[in-house]
Design an enzyme around this catalytic site. Structure first.
Site, PDB file in Angstrom:
ATOM      1  N   ILE A  70       5.037   7.515  -6.229  1.00 32.18           N
ATOM      2  CA  ILE A  70       5.587   6.625  -5.208  1.00 32.18           C
ATOM      3  C   ILE A  70       4.825   5.317  -5.341  1.00 32.18           C
ATOM      4  O   ILE A  70       3.602   5.315  -5.520  1.00 32.18           O
ATOM      5  CB  ILE A  70       5.486   7.214  -3.780  1.00 32.18           C
ATOM      6  CG1 ILE A  70       6.148   6.267  -2.773  1.00 32.18           C
ATOM      7  CG2 ILE A  70       4.063   7.542  -3.367  1.00 32.18           C
ATOM      8  CD1 ILE A  70       6.450   6.897  -1.418  1.00 32.18           C
ATOM      9  N   ALA A  71       5.538   4.211  -5.322  1.00 29.12           N
ATOM     10  CA  ALA A  71       4.863   2.919  -5.436  1.00 29.12           C
ATOM     11  C   ALA A  71       5.674   1.829  -4.742  1.00 29.12           C
ATOM     12  O   ALA A  71       6.902   1.843  -4.744  1.00 29.12           O
ATOM     13  CB  ALA A  71       4.648   2.541  -6.900  1.00 29.12           C
ATOM     14  N   VAL A  72       4.921   0.913  -4.164  1.00 27.69           N
ATOM     15  CA  VAL A  72       5.485  -0.266  -3.501  1.00 27.69           C
ATOM     16  C   VAL A  72       4.723  -1.458  -4.070  1.00 27.69           C
ATOM     17  O   VAL A  72       3.483  -1.402  -4.170  1.00 27.69           O
ATOM     18  CB  VAL A  72       5.284  -0.142  -1.954  1.00 27.69           C
ATOM     19  CG1 VAL A  72       5.637  -1.436  -1.250  1.00 27.69           C
ATOM     20  CG2 VAL A  72       6.095   1.024  -1.411  1.00 27.69           C
ATOM     21  N   ARG A  78       2.580  -2.158   3.499  1.00 24.83           N
ATOM     22  CA  ARG A  78       2.397  -2.108   4.958  1.00 24.83           C
ATOM     23  C   ARG A  78       3.606  -2.636   5.719  1.00 24.83           C
ATOM     24  O   ARG A  78       3.475  -3.175   6.809  1.00 24.83           O
ATOM     25  CB  ARG A  78       1.130  -2.858   5.399  1.00 24.83           C
ATOM     26  CG  ARG A  78      -0.172  -2.273   4.894  1.00 24.83           C
ATOM     27  CD  ARG A  78      -0.328  -0.776   5.039  1.00 24.83           C
ATOM     28  NE  ARG A  78      -0.470  -0.240   6.387  1.00 24.83           N
ATOM     29  CZ  ARG A  78      -1.630  -0.002   6.969  1.00 24.83           C
ATOM     30  NH1 ARG A  78      -2.744  -0.246   6.342  1.00 24.83           N
ATOM     31  NH2 ARG A  78      -1.687   0.525   8.185  1.00 24.83           N
ATOM     32  N   GLY A  80       6.255  -0.412   5.845  1.00 24.59           N
ATOM     33  CA  GLY A  80       6.952   0.841   6.143  1.00 24.59           C
ATOM     34  C   GLY A  80       7.849   1.326   5.014  1.00 24.59           C
ATOM     35  O   GLY A  80       8.574   2.315   5.172  1.00 24.59           O
ATOM     36  N   GLY A  82       7.036   2.564   1.910  1.00 27.70           N
ATOM     37  CA  GLY A  82       6.584   3.847   1.343  1.00 27.70           C
ATOM     38  C   GLY A  82       6.950   5.002   2.270  1.00 27.70           C
ATOM     39  O   GLY A  82       7.444   6.045   1.825  1.00 27.70           O
ATOM     40  N   GLU A 110      -0.285  15.788  -5.643  1.00 28.41           N
ATOM     41  CA  GLU A 110      -1.689  15.653  -6.032  1.00 28.41           C
ATOM     42  C   GLU A 110      -2.008  14.166  -5.985  1.00 28.41           C
ATOM     43  O   GLU A 110      -1.215  13.358  -6.459  1.00 28.41           O
ATOM     44  CB  GLU A 110      -1.842  16.155  -7.462  1.00 28.41           C
ATOM     45  CG  GLU A 110      -3.105  16.915  -7.691  1.00 28.41           C
ATOM     46  CD  GLU A 110      -2.990  17.735  -8.962  1.00 28.41           C
ATOM     47  OE1 GLU A 110      -3.111  18.955  -8.883  1.00 28.41           O
ATOM     48  OE2 GLU A 110      -2.752  17.121 -10.009  1.00 28.41           O
ATOM     49  N   ASN A 115      -7.901   7.215  -3.193  1.00 23.38           N
ATOM     50  CA  ASN A 115      -6.698   6.428  -2.895  1.00 23.38           C
ATOM     51  C   ASN A 115      -6.372   6.572  -1.398  1.00 23.38           C
ATOM     52  O   ASN A 115      -5.445   7.288  -1.007  1.00 23.38           O
ATOM     53  CB  ASN A 115      -5.524   6.918  -3.760  1.00 23.38           C
ATOM     54  CG  ASN A 115      -4.313   6.012  -3.688  1.00 23.38           C
ATOM     55  OD1 ASN A 115      -4.212   5.175  -2.784  1.00 23.38           O
ATOM     56  ND2 ASN A 115      -3.394   6.168  -4.611  1.00 23.38           N
ATOM     57  N   TYR A 122       0.539  10.077   3.209  1.00 23.75           N
ATOM     58  CA  TYR A 122       0.927  11.484   3.111  1.00 23.75           C
ATOM     59  C   TYR A 122       0.590  12.234   4.408  1.00 23.75           C
ATOM     60  O   TYR A 122       1.354  13.057   4.882  1.00 23.75           O
ATOM     61  CB  TYR A 122       0.238  12.154   1.912  1.00 23.75           C
ATOM     62  CG  TYR A 122       0.530  11.487   0.590  1.00 23.75           C
ATOM     63  CD1 TYR A 122       1.765  10.875   0.347  1.00 23.75           C
ATOM     64  CD2 TYR A 122      -0.415  11.450  -0.440  1.00 23.75           C
ATOM     65  CE1 TYR A 122       2.041  10.251  -0.860  1.00 23.75           C
ATOM     66  CE2 TYR A 122      -0.137  10.843  -1.664  1.00 23.75           C
ATOM     67  CZ  TYR A 122       1.079  10.235  -1.863  1.00 23.75           C
ATOM     68  OH  TYR A 122       1.352   9.626  -3.055  1.00 23.75           O
TER      69      TYR A 122
HETATM   70  C1  LIG Z   1       0.648   4.294  -1.193  1.00 22.89           C
HETATM   71  C2  LIG Z   1       1.749   3.244  -1.036  1.00 22.89           C
HETATM   72  C3  LIG Z   1       3.020   3.739  -1.715  1.00 22.89           C
HETATM   73  C4  LIG Z   1       2.043   3.041   0.466  1.00 22.89           C
HETATM   74  O1  LIG Z   1       3.201   2.232   0.601  1.00 22.89           O
HETATM   75  P1  LIG Z   1       3.429   1.257   1.835  1.00 22.89           P
HETATM   76  O2  LIG Z   1       4.852   0.835   1.809  1.00 22.89           O
HETATM   77  O3  LIG Z   1       2.421   0.187   1.842  1.00 22.89           O
HETATM   78  O4  LIG Z   1       3.156   2.225   3.066  1.00 22.89           O
HETATM   79  P2  LIG Z   1       3.772   2.088   4.540  1.00 22.89           P
HETATM   80  O5  LIG Z   1       3.799   0.646   4.932  1.00 22.89           O
HETATM   81  O6  LIG Z   1       5.062   2.817   4.602  1.00 22.89           O
HETATM   82  O7  LIG Z   1       2.674   2.831   5.390  1.00 22.89           O
HETATM   83  C5  LIG Z   1       2.948   4.040   6.098  1.00 22.89           C
HETATM   84  C6  LIG Z   1       1.646   4.581   6.626  1.00 22.89           C
HETATM   85  O8  LIG Z   1       0.768   4.914   5.550  1.00 22.89           O
HETATM   86  C7  LIG Z   1      -0.583   4.573   5.911  1.00 22.89           C
HETATM   87  N1  LIG Z   1      -1.073   3.499   5.041  1.00 22.89           N
HETATM   88  C8  LIG Z   1      -0.382   2.833   4.091  1.00 22.89           C
HETATM   89  N2  LIG Z   1      -1.174   1.944   3.460  1.00 22.89           N
HETATM   90  C9  LIG Z   1      -2.392   2.053   4.026  1.00 22.89           C
HETATM   91  C10 LIG Z   1      -3.641   1.398   3.809  1.00 22.89           C
HETATM   92  N3  LIG Z   1      -3.775   0.438   2.869  1.00 22.89           N
HETATM   93  N4  LIG Z   1      -4.694   1.757   4.564  1.00 22.89           N
HETATM   94  C11 LIG Z   1      -4.567   2.718   5.511  1.00 22.89           C
HETATM   95  N5  LIG Z   1      -3.400   3.363   5.788  1.00 22.89           N
HETATM   96  C12 LIG Z   1      -2.334   3.051   5.036  1.00 22.89           C
HETATM   97  C13 LIG Z   1      -0.527   4.142   7.343  1.00 22.89           C
HETATM   98  O9  LIG Z   1      -0.650   5.304   8.157  1.00 22.89           O
HETATM   99  C14 LIG Z   1       0.871   3.591   7.446  1.00 22.89           C
HETATM  100  O10 LIG Z   1       1.383   3.608   8.754  1.00 22.89           O
HETATM  101  P3  LIG Z   1       1.086   2.341   9.734  1.00 22.89           P
HETATM  102  O11 LIG Z   1       1.451   1.110   8.960  1.00 22.89           O
HETATM  103  O12 LIG Z   1       1.982   2.624  10.894  1.00 22.89           O
HETATM  104  O13 LIG Z   1      -0.370   2.392  10.039  1.00 22.89           O
HETATM  105  C15 LIG Z   1       1.297   1.868  -1.623  1.00 22.89           C
HETATM  106  O14 LIG Z   1       0.021   1.549  -1.122  1.00 22.89           O
HETATM  107  C16 LIG Z   1       1.236   1.833  -3.148  1.00 22.89           C
HETATM  108  O15 LIG Z   1       2.251   1.602  -3.816  1.00 22.89           O
HETATM  109  N6  LIG Z   1       0.037   2.050  -3.736  1.00 22.89           N
HETATM  110  C17 LIG Z   1      -0.119   1.984  -5.208  1.00 22.89           C
HETATM  111  C18 LIG Z   1       0.542   3.145  -5.891  1.00 22.89           C
HETATM  112  C19 LIG Z   1      -0.040   4.463  -5.442  1.00 22.89           C
HETATM  113  O16 LIG Z   1      -1.241   4.610  -5.277  1.00 22.89           O
HETATM  114  N7  LIG Z   1       0.847   5.464  -5.232  1.00 22.89           N
HETATM  115  C20 LIG Z   1       0.434   6.784  -4.772  1.00 22.89           C
HETATM  116  C21 LIG Z   1       0.025   7.676  -5.886  1.00 22.89           C
HETATM  117  S1  LIG Z   1       1.458   8.287  -6.809  1.00 22.89           S
END
Ligand SMILES: CC(C)(COP(=O)(O)OP(=O)(O)OC[C@H]1O[C@@H](n2cnc3c(N)ncnc32)[C@H](O)[C@@H]1OP(=O)(O)O)[C@@H](O)C(=O)NCCC(=O)NCCS
Length: 152
Positions: A70-72, A78, A80, A82, A110, A115, A122
């Site tokens: 999963i990636a954004v 932040r 919403g 993901g 996993e 991270n 999750y």
């Molecule tokens: C992990 C990832 C997919 C999250 O995507 P995102 O769109 O930013 O996440 P969301 O905005 O939907 O966040 C949902 C919840 O996740 C948590 N969260 C997401 N990013 C966070 C951060 N940097 N720090 C703390 N909590 C976090 C929070 O609980 C958040 O809810 P909230 O905003 O109401 O507090 C993104 O950070 C990413 O692409 N990372 C790089 C790739 C990666 O590591 N993928 C996972 C391994 S396969």
């Protein structure tokens, strides 16, 4: 307007660029092309007026699914996205279970223990910690195995 939809071949160049930016162990173009359309494979993109704002890959089999990726993009985190992508996977998995006449199943993933953003996402969805594989990704980089109980 942002919509979630199934990925197509046309999405792959953008997805690969995000993949390269997000992961040290980026999947190749061939791996992505092979995953597309594979049996039991779920591959969704967040499409924001024609621009890829995230993607998720999962594999459904019998009464389990595995979250593979999963990636954004960094500029869209932040918002919403993901959470929307992963929630959609769990809903689709519920439909998959129903179609098979099942009432319950499990999701697995996993993640690197270093991270926190992914782990927080999750946990918010409901995944719980199951076990730790020490140094799985190299010295000091453990793998955390997480699971989600799904009910139809
Ligand atoms: C992990 C990832 C997919 C999250 O995507 P995102 O769109 O930013 O996440 P969301 O905005 O939907 O966040 C949902 C919840 O996740 C948590 N969260 C997401 N990013 C966070 C951060 N940097 N720090 C703390 N909590 C976090 C929070 O609980 C958040 O809810 P909230 O905003 O109401 O507090 C993104 O950070 C990413 O692409 N990372 C790089 C790739 C990666 O590591 N993928 C996972 C391994 S396969």
């Amino acid at each position: 307007m942002l919509i979630l939809r199934a990925a197509t071949k046309r999405d792959l160049p953008e997805i690969l660029a995000i993949e390269e930016a997000c992961f040290d162990d980026a999947w190749s173009a061939d791996s992505y092309a092979e995953f597309l359309g594979g049996r039991g494979n779920s591959f969704l993109v967040a499409d924001d007026d024609g621009v890829c704002a995230g993607y998720v890959l999962a594999r459904f089999a019998v009464d389990e699914f595995e979250l593979l990726r999963i990636a954004v993009p960094a500029a869209r985190r932040r918002e919403g996205i993901g959470e929307s992508l992963l929630s959609r996977v769990t809903r689709d998995f519920g439909d998959f279970l129903s179609a098979a006449g099942l009432e319950a199943g499990k999701g697995w993933l996993e993640v690197r223990s270093d991270n926190p953003a992914a782990i927080a996402l999750y946990r918010k969805i409901g995944f719980g910690d199951r076990s730790v594989r020490k140094d799985y990704y190299g010295p000091g980089a453990d793998a955390l195995l997480m699971a989600l109980d799904c009910f139809v």
